[in-house]
Design an enzyme around this catalytic site. Sequence first.
Site, PDB file in Angstrom:
ATOM      1  CD  GLU A 111       4.598  -1.740   9.348  1.00  0.00           C
ATOM      2  OE1 GLU A 111       4.647  -2.910   9.754  1.00  0.00           O
ATOM      3  OE2 GLU A 111       4.021  -1.422   8.306  1.00  0.00           O
ATOM      4  CB  CYS A 124      10.024   4.113   2.931  1.00  0.00           C
ATOM      5  SG  CYS A 124       8.312   4.612   2.731  1.00  0.00           S
ATOM      6  CB  CYS A 131      -2.928   8.060   7.395  1.00  0.00           C
ATOM      7  SG  CYS A 131      -2.817   9.380   6.172  1.00  0.00           S
ATOM      8  CB  CYS A 135      -6.015   6.954   0.075  1.00  0.00           C
ATOM      9  SG  CYS A 135      -5.476   8.670   0.218  1.00  0.00           S
ATOM     10  CB  CYS A 138      -3.668   3.742   1.417  1.00  0.00           C
ATOM     11  SG  CYS A 138      -2.213   3.857   2.485  1.00  0.00           S
ATOM     12  CB  CYS A 360       3.512   1.823  -2.164  1.00  0.00           C
ATOM     13  SG  CYS A 360       5.021   2.354  -2.899  1.00  0.00           S
TER      14      CYS A 360
HETATM   15  N1  SAH Z   1       0.292  10.560   2.541  1.00  0.00           N
HETATM   16  C1  SAH Z   1       1.395  10.675   1.626  1.00  0.00           C
HETATM   17  C2  SAH Z   1       2.519   9.744   1.975  1.00  0.00           C
HETATM   18  C3  SAH Z   1       2.213   8.265   1.747  1.00  0.00           C
HETATM   19  S1  SAH Z   1       3.190   7.772   0.421  1.00  0.00           S
HETATM   20  C4  SAH Z   1       0.906  10.493   0.223  1.00  0.00           C
HETATM   21  O1  SAH Z   1      -0.260  10.137   0.045  1.00  0.00           O
HETATM   22  O2  SAH Z   1       1.635  10.755  -0.710  1.00  0.00           O
HETATM   23  C5  SAH Z   1       2.640   6.247   0.048  1.00  0.00           C
HETATM   24  C6  SAH Z   1       2.418   6.092  -1.458  1.00  0.00           C
HETATM   25  O3  SAH Z   1       1.935   4.779  -1.725  1.00  0.00           O
HETATM   26  C7  SAH Z   1       1.343   7.045  -1.960  1.00  0.00           C
HETATM   27  O4  SAH Z   1       1.589   7.440  -3.278  1.00  0.00           O
HETATM   28  C8  SAH Z   1       0.155   6.135  -1.915  1.00  0.00           C
HETATM   29  O5  SAH Z   1      -0.878   6.661  -2.677  1.00  0.00           O
HETATM   30  C9  SAH Z   1       0.713   4.856  -2.430  1.00  0.00           C
HETATM   31  N2  SAH Z   1      -0.092   3.702  -2.084  1.00  0.00           N
HETATM   32  C10 SAH Z   1      -0.923   3.602  -1.035  1.00  0.00           C
HETATM   33  N3  SAH Z   1      -1.500   2.388  -1.011  1.00  0.00           N
HETATM   34  C11 SAH Z   1      -1.017   1.709  -2.052  1.00  0.00           C
HETATM   35  C12 SAH Z   1      -1.211   0.380  -2.531  1.00  0.00           C
HETATM   36  N4  SAH Z   1      -2.021  -0.467  -1.901  1.00  0.00           N
HETATM   37  N5  SAH Z   1      -0.546  -0.009  -3.633  1.00  0.00           N
HETATM   38  C13 SAH Z   1       0.309   0.852  -4.231  1.00  0.00           C
HETATM   39  N6  SAH Z   1       0.550   2.103  -3.817  1.00  0.00           N
HETATM   40  C14 SAH Z   1      -0.110   2.534  -2.742  1.00  0.00           C
END
Ligand code: SAH
Length: 387
Positions: A111, A124, A131, A135, A138, A360
Amino acid sequence: MDAYAPTADATAPLLPLAADARTNLVGLSREELIAAMATIGAPKFRANQLWQWIYNKGATEFEAMTSLSKTFRAELSERFVVQRPETTRDLASIDGTRKWLLKFPDGQEVETVHIPEEDRGTLCVSSQVGCTLTCKFCHTGTQKLVRNLSAAEIVGQVMHARDRLDEWNAGETDRKLTNIVMMGMGEPLYNYDNVSKALRIVMDNEGISLSKRRITLSTAGVVPMIARCGEDLGVNLAISLHAVTDELRDVIVPINKKYPIAQLLDACRTYPGSSNARRITFEYVMLKDVNDSPAEARELVRLLAGIPAKVNLIPFNAWPGAPFDVSTDAAIKVFADIVNAAGYSSPVRRPRGADILAACGQLKSDSIKLRKSELLKREAEAAAAAD
Ligand code: SAH
């Protein structure tokens, strides 16, 4: 052995895959493009002309490249293509955010999201299909990593967006795509070679020409790659911090077990090119009763001492089956006020495109992990087809 790094079966395709036996010119570095032209006896200046047609004018067909002779164009069409990924879904949010599901010739999908704002338009971009990091908050982390994206597939997302936003002929003042964030699916520092190659193409000033100041790479904390990213590319850095103790970060951002907070912040302290004018962004997802207390806000301030930093507070974006709730507005305000009072800008990031699951952490494609044997077979077929 790095347990979070992509395994051998997660590599990008060996060649810039086109749908047929022809080689895709998108994603080749300038040197590679010159070499590709040499294979058909064309001199270097032809490669430079092509580069401009591809990355400056956005031409998709050799036929349209009118500064090249007819015979040369015909020759090019036999051997090469200028190919974007295929669009399998195109969703528009009520707030103007667009989300595209893009498909590559091997069937894998990612995406890409465009977020229009008053003073900028941010794309973005994804770096991997899925991945490895898992986390806990996420959505992408619930999808098994399928593979790294090639440079062609990363640049292809930008080219696709420029096509869709009708951006190739836009004047300087009405651009809709002014910034790139490597914040889509995947961990960019686990696919560094392809990401850096793609970003160099995007930054090349005879092409798409986006300045490094308009590009931000976000990492969950692949510490050994951070300095190199700053030295090689000089792009802005964002760190997905999300917790102020190793105890909690080990659980919600598991890569912390390998590279704990102190090491991560040390890498930030010495990040090449950061300054008060170019701060490092710390992303902090607000999870109700998990990481959102005033004491944690104060600890965050203590940790950031000495780092030119700003903090992005991201209210947790829910997804089906997510094991967290978003913090209350009151808790977010108290947290933001503490960070702000300490002198750090700490905007609360309004979710964009939430109605189309484009915010995000909500990105996820239906791609599934390919068996290694299947992957190797496909690569072999592609290599044979390209011979
Ligand atoms: N792997 C990289 C790139 C992903 S960026 C990284 O971790 O930075 C995506 C961003 O969105 C990251 O800061 C991630 O932690 C955040 N994110 C992931 N899931 C989310 C959610 N459910 N709500 C808000 N932010 C989220």
